[in-house]
Scaffold this active site. Structure first.
Site, PDB file in Angstrom:
ATOM      1  N   ASP A 167       0.828  -1.194   0.000  1.00 39.35           N
ATOM      2  CA  ASP A 167       0.000   0.000   0.000  1.00 39.35           C
ATOM      3  C   ASP A 167       0.866   1.250   0.000  1.00 39.35           C
ATOM      4  OD1 ASP A 167      -1.988   1.833   0.267  1.00 39.35           O
ATOM      5  OD2 ASP A 167      -2.574   1.257   2.293  1.00 39.35           O
ATOM      6  N   ASP A 371      -2.074   6.465  -5.921  1.00 41.38           N
ATOM      7  CA  ASP A 371      -2.347   5.540  -4.829  1.00 41.38           C
ATOM      8  C   ASP A 371      -2.462   4.120  -5.377  1.00 41.38           C
ATOM      9  OD1 ASP A 371      -3.077   4.527  -2.349  1.00 41.38           O
ATOM     10  OD2 ASP A 371      -5.189   5.019  -2.602  1.00 41.38           O
TER      11      ASP A 371
END
Ligand SMILES: *[C@@H]1O[C@H](CO)[C@@H](O)[C@H](O)[C@H]1NC(C)=O
Ligand SMILES: *[C@@H]1O[C@H](CO)[C@@H](O)[C@H](O)[C@H]1NC(C)=O
Ligand SMILES: *[C@@H]1O[C@H](CO)[C@@H](O)[C@H](O)[C@H]1NC(C)=O
Length: 493
Positions: A167, A371
């Site tokens: 992440d 992201d």
């Protein structure tokens, strides 16, 4: 154990871990080469020809032909395989229809985006409050959802290999640990047992290390009254969370890349949609992220290629790899609101080879982050609307159908075997163009509802997010040291 009890109360929602049992694909993939239309060389500048069978669901496993030796990355730097968490080749069984799975993914994605935006909003408020010397509001929790891609790394001595979600939107790395004092969800690997590792040690509270948690998680660390062990808590956008002991352990990326005393969370209480992964690896910009903790070896550079098909394999390369001349860079911007996110400057789009001419002010107002954990790219309404209009015009021969969740441009393609879709180019400062891979343009559960994989924000002021669908099959380079993000054509299937 007062502080620990406090953290345990974070478990306000009883999430049933369904995704562990799901094995299926929500993504769209395209066969390139084979279907490419030449048409005098003009057509392929503007359109992709994709086979509908490749657009809709991989319900069955068709593994990538890539082997580990053919995975890209420098020979001297380790390159971890990236898999999609809903890879149909994984052992777990699918219990949901593809429509329901897509709905779930979109719903989680919405939760992640809301909390990313909320976090940035909070920080703006925080700055305002700071400047007025008012008391800081309670943090609303770290805003990051659970990402979609997994890698395997080794923890402990002797080393145990664990599958972790990676992440770029969060910093703390954590894994589920025995004895799971409160709760562990079910995971595919055996749960890590720190008592069987000779290199494990707890971090004591009130130490420099323990105090780093506040900025990495947004939550003030706790302290175990009996043993003075530092206790972390991290909460993600979809209300999944992990709580446990903050600790040191040996992290093994490859046989030659071993990091003693890597700071991580040894989780004793987890709930959420982590899809059977053993935990999460944080690749954000904060001091506790993997990127920061391995800076002396990798120089704050990493790159990845997210596979276009859920059954294909991508890579995460740590350190500087040979940069091909086709990689284009855009500056990584610092943003006073949050150092944890990677900000870049999006400027415009092209659809079918034609630039939309979105006014500069649209993206300077919103700001943009890249992201790995957001699925669908979110755009300011003033950018999304012309994108949608141009896309619909180019797709006018196909019948529009009902929207799904946040996706409002969907087609019923049941009667087609091949479709021609317009190419979509993304423009970034200082004018570079990045072609979205054909697998990053549409998303579908079934041929009767194939949707444009972009969505609008509610407000032009909300941060724009380059999501992982539009990053598929690109080489994405995060060069934190030089302050730039690079995009190149990928080759990870
Ligand atoms: C770490 O702290 C926990 C809680 O205080 C304790 O149960 C555990 O034994 C400690 N582990 C080590 C290796 O000190
Ligand atoms: C940590 O520091 C605080 C404030 O200095 C103190 O009240 C507390 O007792 C300390 N805790 C431990 C375990 O040392
Ligand atoms: C598909 O073709 C059938 C038979 O020609 C027709 O009845 C149906 O309306 C078509 N569906 C769509 C979505 O075009």
């Amino acid at each position: 154990m007062g502080a620990f009890t406090f953290f345990l109360r974070l478990s306000f929602t009883s999430y049933v871990l369904l995704l562990v049992f799901i094995s299926c694909s929500e993504s769209v993939s395209a066969e390139k080469g084979e279907g490419e239309i030449t048409d005098g060389g003009l057509h392929n500048l503007r359109t992709h020809a994709i086979r509908l069978s490749s657009v809709v669901l991989e319900a069955t496993c068709s593994p990538s032909p890539l082997t580990s030796t053919s995975i890209k990355g420098s020979s001297t730097k380790p390159s971890l395989k990236i898999l999609h968490k809903h890879n149909p080749c994984s052992k777990s069984k699918r219990t949901k229809s593809s429509e329901n799975l897509l709905m779930d993914i979109l719903q989680q994605d919405r939760a992640r985006v809301e909390s990313v935006q909320h976090r940035l909003l909070d920080d703006v408020r925080k700055d305002l409050l700071k400047s007025s010397k008012a008391k800081l509001p309670a943090q609303s929790g770290r805003s990051i959802g659970t990402g979609n891609y997994i890698v395997r790394v080794g923890f402990g001595t002797p080393k145990k290999d664990l599958t972790l979600i990676f992440d770029t939107g969060s910093d703390l790395t954590w894994i589920q640990c025995e004895p799971c004092a409160k709760a562990c969800y079910s995971q595919q690997d055996p749960i890590f047992d720190p008592s069987k590792s000779t290199s494990y040690s707890n971090i004591t509270c009130n130490t420099t290390e323990c105090n780093k948690l506040k900025s990495a998680t947004g939550i003030t660390p706790g302290c175990s009254a009996s043993t003075s062990a530092c206790i972390y808590g991290i909460q993600y956008g979809d209300q999944s969370f992990s709580v446990g002991y903050f600790a040191h352990e040996t992290l093994t990326i490859s046989p030659s890349d071993v990091f003693p005393k890597f700071l991580f969370g040894c989780g004793q209480n987890q709930e959420g949609l982590f899809a059977g992964a053993a935990g999460l690896i944080g690749l954000g910009r904060d001091t506790l992220s993997l990127v920061s903790q391995t800076a002396s070896k990798y120089g704050r550079v990493f790159s990845y290629c997210l596979p276009s098909r859920t059954s294909s394999i991508g890579y995460l390369a740590l350190g500087q790899t040979g940069i091909s001349s086709s990689v284009k860079f855009t500056p990584m911007l610092s943003d006073s609101r949050s150092a944890g996110f990677y900000f870049i400057r999006m400027t415009d789009f092209s659809v079918g080879g034609r630039k939309l001419g979105i006014p500069n002010s649209v993206f300077t107002t919103s700001s943009t982050i890249i992201d790995s954990g957001t699925v669908i790219t979110r755009l300011p309404p003033s950018a999304y609307t012309p994108l949608r209009t141009a896309f619909r015009n180019a797709m006018s021969k196909y019948p529009l159908t009902d929207p799904i969740s946040i996706l409002d441009t969907c087609y019923d393609l049941t009667n087609y075997t091949t479709v021609l879709i317009p190419k979509i180019g993304m423009f970034y400062s200082p004018g570079i163009m990045v072609d979205v891979d054909p697998s990053g343009i549409l998303i579908a559960a079934t041929a009767s509802q194939v949707c444009l994989a972009f969505a609008p924000n509610t407000d032009d002021g909300d941060v724009a997010i380059l999501g992982n669908t539009q990053q598929k099959n690109l080489e994405v380079i995060y060069d934190v040291a030089k302050g730039r993000v690079g995009f190149g054509p990928g080759s990870c299937g």
